[in-house]
Design an enzyme around this catalytic site. Structure first.
Site, mmCIF file in Angstrom:
data_model
loop_
_atom_site.group_PDB
_atom_site.id
_atom_site.type_symbol
_atom_site.label_atom_id
_atom_site.label_comp_id
_atom_site.label_asym_id
_atom_site.label_seq_id
_atom_site.Cartn_x
_atom_site.Cartn_y
_atom_site.Cartn_z
ATOM 1 N N ASP A 80 0.840 -1.201 0.000
ATOM 2 C CA ASP A 80 0.000 0.000 0.000
ATOM 3 C C ASP A 80 0.876 1.252 0.000
ATOM 4 O O ASP A 80 1.504 1.580 0.999
ATOM 5 C CB ASP A 80 -0.894 0.006 1.254
ATOM 6 C CG ASP A 80 -1.840 1.192 1.271
ATOM 7 O OD1 ASP A 80 -2.965 1.050 0.754
ATOM 8 O OD2 ASP A 80 -1.465 2.272 1.777
ATOM 9 N N TYR A 121 3.138 9.740 -0.671
ATOM 10 C CA TYR A 121 4.206 9.198 0.194
ATOM 11 C C TYR A 121 5.593 9.414 -0.420
ATOM 12 O O TYR A 121 6.610 9.223 0.253
ATOM 13 C CB TYR A 121 4.020 7.694 0.464
ATOM 14 C CG TYR A 121 2.728 7.299 1.147
ATOM 15 C CD1 TYR A 121 1.900 8.252 1.728
ATOM 16 C CD2 TYR A 121 2.334 5.961 1.217
ATOM 17 C CE1 TYR A 121 0.694 7.883 2.341
ATOM 18 C CE2 TYR A 121 1.140 5.587 1.844
ATOM 19 C CZ TYR A 121 0.330 6.555 2.390
ATOM 20 O OH TYR A 121 -0.841 6.186 3.000
HETATM 21 P P1 NAP Z 1 0.568 1.707 11.882
HETATM 22 O O1 NAP Z 1 0.754 0.589 10.929
HETATM 23 O O2 NAP Z 1 -0.653 1.751 12.737
HETATM 24 O O3 NAP Z 1 1.799 1.817 12.879
HETATM 25 C C1 NAP Z 1 3.115 1.854 12.424
HETATM 26 C C2 NAP Z 1 4.020 1.989 13.652
HETATM 27 O O4 NAP Z 1 4.007 0.786 14.425
HETATM 28 C C3 NAP Z 1 5.469 2.230 13.273
HETATM 29 O O5 NAP Z 1 5.993 3.162 14.211
HETATM 30 C C4 NAP Z 1 6.127 0.851 13.449
HETATM 31 O O6 NAP Z 1 7.482 1.015 13.812
HETATM 32 C C5 NAP Z 1 5.340 0.294 14.594
HETATM 33 N N1 NAP Z 1 5.241 -1.184 14.587
HETATM 34 C C6 NAP Z 1 4.816 -1.967 13.566
HETATM 35 N N2 NAP Z 1 4.752 -3.257 13.942
HETATM 36 C C7 NAP Z 1 5.142 -3.310 15.240
HETATM 37 C C8 NAP Z 1 5.273 -4.370 16.174
HETATM 38 N N3 NAP Z 1 4.955 -5.627 15.855
HETATM 39 N N4 NAP Z 1 5.723 -4.058 17.428
HETATM 40 C C9 NAP Z 1 6.027 -2.776 17.768
HETATM 41 N N5 NAP Z 1 5.924 -1.728 16.917
HETATM 42 C C10 NAP Z 1 5.468 -1.990 15.652
HETATM 43 O O7 NAP Z 1 0.633 3.141 11.122
HETATM 44 P P2 NAP Z 1 0.599 3.643 9.635
HETATM 45 O O8 NAP Z 1 1.877 3.358 8.951
HETATM 46 O O9 NAP Z 1 0.164 5.051 9.676
HETATM 47 O O10 NAP Z 1 -0.586 2.819 8.938
HETATM 48 C C11 NAP Z 1 -0.352 1.683 8.127
HETATM 49 C C12 NAP Z 1 -0.471 2.016 6.654
HETATM 50 O O11 NAP Z 1 -1.763 2.552 6.360
HETATM 51 C C13 NAP Z 1 0.471 3.120 6.175
HETATM 52 O O12 NAP Z 1 1.810 2.690 6.071
HETATM 53 C C14 NAP Z 1 -0.175 3.515 4.881
HETATM 54 O O13 NAP Z 1 0.129 2.585 3.863
HETATM 55 C C15 NAP Z 1 -1.654 3.458 5.258
HETATM 56 N N6 NAP Z 1 -2.196 4.771 5.672
HETATM 57 C C16 NAP Z 1 -3.180 5.336 4.905
HETATM 58 C C17 NAP Z 1 -3.744 6.538 5.265
HETATM 59 C C18 NAP Z 1 -4.832 7.129 4.410
HETATM 60 O O14 NAP Z 1 -5.235 8.285 4.637
HETATM 61 N N7 NAP Z 1 -5.333 6.400 3.441
HETATM 62 C C19 NAP Z 1 -3.322 7.209 6.431
HETATM 63 C C20 NAP Z 1 -2.311 6.619 7.194
HETATM 64 C C21 NAP Z 1 -1.785 5.412 6.820
HETATM 65 P P3 NAP Z 1 8.710 0.481 12.898
HETATM 66 O O15 NAP Z 1 8.427 0.824 11.480
HETATM 67 O O16 NAP Z 1 9.872 1.242 13.480
HETATM 68 O O17 NAP Z 1 8.786 -0.986 13.160
#
Ligand code: NAP
Length: 282
Positions: A44, A49
């Site tokens: 995704d 990004y």
């Molecule tokens: P998320 O997946 O909720 O959280 C990511 C955070 O969690 C990072 O700091 C990561 O750190 C940490 N993490 C991941 N797995 C872990 C584990 N098993 N143990 C401890 N820490 C862990 O946040 P997000 O990246 O915002 O959301 C996911 C995806 O959704 C995005 O990457 C993007 O593709 C999409 N998104 C879309 C929108 C939209 O408006 N459509 C908005 C936001 C996000 P490390 O990387 O340091 O491991």
């Protein structure tokens, strides 16, 4: 890994890998390669990004046939509009080095997103996208689009995690056969989610972490998830959710964690809307 059949018959993995805030190209390419090696098949990304080229480089190097991957990218606010969306889609294709996208999403319901959606319907019908959808379409916005669109969006990607569960929004999506997909499935690390006592205690019963419980809870209520991590061991941990099931009691305990609002973004705040309009990507 389970797949969900979208409203147009296309199969989408229930779990994918998100690359928001992985701006460094080398790190992004490496992360996507490791994610694919860990079993992820859905990636995704988004024009906003700034890492579509790095994702494309990883796709070319990963050794997994293109048709086994499911690539999502998104149209940014600046490019909302009929002509602009067509151009932006071609730019994304070129950056990714692909000739089709599996799922193309409107990133935010801002600007002329109806014009953009009409362009997407045409590109979808021309076979350039296997599915089209939206993000951050709150219930009234989604209902209005679904009542007027020729092609019902296949997916609505919104913030969904134990602290912002949006059951009513999911109910409406199911009514329109729109698959809910969770962004921020870990609440972007807020609320002490990785050590949260309720999630940790539930996880202990199954030998799973709080993170795995949070993901499993979403997929068990029919929500696809796209966790992000740049650490291989966490990518693997996050993918290891397909060999256990939460009980009804566990699901009910997690239901009680809902705060009923986001503490990450405020889509109804005019300042947030203004801010997104100032974010230019070209
Ligand atoms: P998320 O997946 O909720 O959280 C990511 C955070 O969690 C990072 O700091 C990561 O750190 C940490 N993490 C991941 N797995 C872990 C584990 N098993 N143990 C401890 N820490 C862990 O946040 P997000 O990246 O915002 O959301 C996911 C995806 O959704 C995005 O990457 C993007 O593709 C999409 N998104 C879309 C929108 C939209 O408006 N459509 C908005 C936001 C996000 P490390 O990387 O340091 O491991």
């Amino acid at each position: 890994m389970q797949y969900v059949v979208l409203n147009n018959g296309v199969k989408m993995p229930m779990e994918g890998f998100g690359v928001f805030q992985v701006a460094d190209p080398a790190q992004c390419e490496q992360a996507v390669l490791e994610a694919i090696a860990s079993g992820y098949r859905l990636i995704d990304t988004a024009a906003a990004y700034g890492n579509e080229e790095a994702v494309g480089a990883a796709i070319r190097k990963c050794g997994v046939p293109r048709e086994e991957l499911f690539i999502t990218t998104k149209l940014w606010v600046q490019d909302a509009g009929y002509e602009a969306a067509k151009e932006a889609f071609q730019t994304s294709l070129d950056k990714l080095g692909l000739d089709y996208i599996d799922l193309y999403l409107i990133h935010q319901p801002m600007g002329d997103y109806y014009g953009a959606y009409r362009a997407m319907e045409e590109l979808y019908e021309a076979g350039k996208m296997r599915a089209i959808g939206v993000c951050n379409f709150y219930p009234h916005v989604l209902a209005d689009l679904c009542e007027t669109a020729k092609v019902i969006p296949a997916v609505n990607q919104v913030e969904l995690h134990p602290f912002f569960q949006q059951e009513n929004a999911i109910k409406l999506m199911k009514e329109y056969s729109v698959t809910p997909e969770a962004w921020g499935p870990f609440a972007e690390g807020n609320h002490g989610i990785f050590t949260h006592p309720v999630l940790t205690e539930i996880g202990k019963k199954y030998g799973k972490s709080a993170a795995q419980v949070a993901l499993r809870w979403n997929v068990q209520r029919g929500v696809a998830v796209i966790p992000k991590s740049v650490h291989k061991e966490r990518m693997e941990q996050n993918m290891d959710i397909w060999n256990f099931a939460l009980s009804e009691e566990d699901m009910a305990a997690i239901a009680k964690l809902d705060l009923g609002h986001s503490e990450i973004v405020e889509h109804t705040n005019p300042e947030f809307v203004k801010l997104l309009h100032t974010m230019k990507i070209h």
